[in-house]
Design an enzyme around this catalytic site. Structure first.
Site: not given
Length: 320
Positions: A11, A72, A103, A126, A128, A130, A172
């Site tokens: 992303g 991706r 990741d 990202t 996120d 995360d 996510r």
């Protein structure tokens, strides 16, 4: 002259273009030749590898997304395509690659490290937030500011019409965006996967507040829960308030990068290049306690990120 390439994977985030600008300027200042890999790992397979020049990064720092695009890649999961990607790097005499991504991108990067003699450095990018091992990922601040603006705008109409609004954020499987946005946006409800919730507790508090004069509510719900529609119905049936849902979606990934994300892009790239010069072969640049460090890809790619305890404690206060 040593050649260093950079690619964006997964992303896109605001701040990637600022990172590309710093990459071109800093590599050349250090006596290296910079290359762009267009379209992420897909472009690496297809040999979309181009010498980068100052003109390529002029005027891009204000733009979200990435001018070298991202992707991706399912093909990258097959070894034959990874070997083709490695051959493409060798054909350009590129000895080092910087990867901006999450990741999944780092897992792909680790495969290349195992299958080649090329050095890699990862930069967490990202919204996120995360990625294990780092407190901050590039793009998070811009995303949070977009959510903040949305919450502030929704509050105006919520109060005008005496409605409840359910705002769904990205993330996510991680509730970081929702939690920080709720805490800083002054909302009345926050639902994330990391914190168990009891709607009866919320109902008891909301009914009490309505008796005391409250006429609207704003709830922030992480997309990870897949509960936005259910919470919308809950407001109407259990609280008795007309409700609307706002899904922010991909607006959170774009936009003019904030000052913080521009600065973090500058610092992340500088640390990545300095690490490669110092001999780092398979590291991810991590930001913790105000400073940068290099951690082995193995420590990052397969570890699960957890939101810090202090933030989770604040989030638990919503049901009280």
């Amino acid at each position: 002259m040593q050649k260093i390439a950079i690619l964006c994977s997964g992303g896109d985030v605001s701040g990637m273009n600022a990172a590309l600008k710093r990459f071109v300027e800093y590599t050349q200042a250090k006596g290296f030749m910079p290359y762009f890999i267009y379209d992420g790992f897909e472009g690496l397979i297809d040999n979309k590898i181009v010498r980068a020049k100052y003109s390529d990064v002029a005027g891009i720092i204000t733009r979200g997304g990435t001018v070298i695009r991202s992707s991706r890649s399912e093909r990258f999961m097959e070894k034959s395509y990874r070997l083709r990607a490695i051959d493409n790097l060798h054909s350009h005499d590129i000895s080092s690659v910087i990867v901006l991504g999450g990741d999944g991108s780092f897992k792909g990067m680790q495969k290349l490290i195992q299958e080649s003699n090329i050095c890699f450095s990862g930069i967490p990018a990202t919204i996120d937030n995360d990625i294990a091992g780092t407190e901050y990922c590039l793009g998070v601040d811009t995303a949070l500011n977009i959510i903040k603006n949305a919450i502030d705008a929704v509050r105006d109409t919520a109060s005008s019409f005496s409605r409840a609004f359910v705002i769904e954020t990205m993330g996510r499987e991680c509730g970081y965006l929702a939690l920080v946005s709720a805490l800083t946006g002054g909302v009345e409800m926050c639902l994330i996967p990391e914190i168990p919730y009891n709607l009866d507790n919320y109902k008891k508090r909301f009914m009490k507040e309505m008796k005391e004069g409250r006429s609207y509510f704003i709830a922030v719900v992480s997309e990870a829960l897949k509960k936005s529609d259910m919470i919308l119905e809950w407001f109407e049936k259990e609280i008795g308030m007309e409700s609307r849902k706002v899904v922010l979606g991909h607006t959170q990934r774009g936009g003019n990068p904030t000052v913080n994300d521009r600065l973090m892009a500058y610092r992340f790239v500088t640390s990545a290049i300095d690490g490669l010069i110092a001999g780092e072969r398979s590291s991810v640049v991590c930001y913790n306690d105000g400073g940068f460090s290099h951690k082995d890809i193995g420590e990052i790619a397969f570890e699960k990120y957890t939101i810090c305890t202090d933030l989770l404690k604040l989030g638990m206060e919503y049901e009280k």
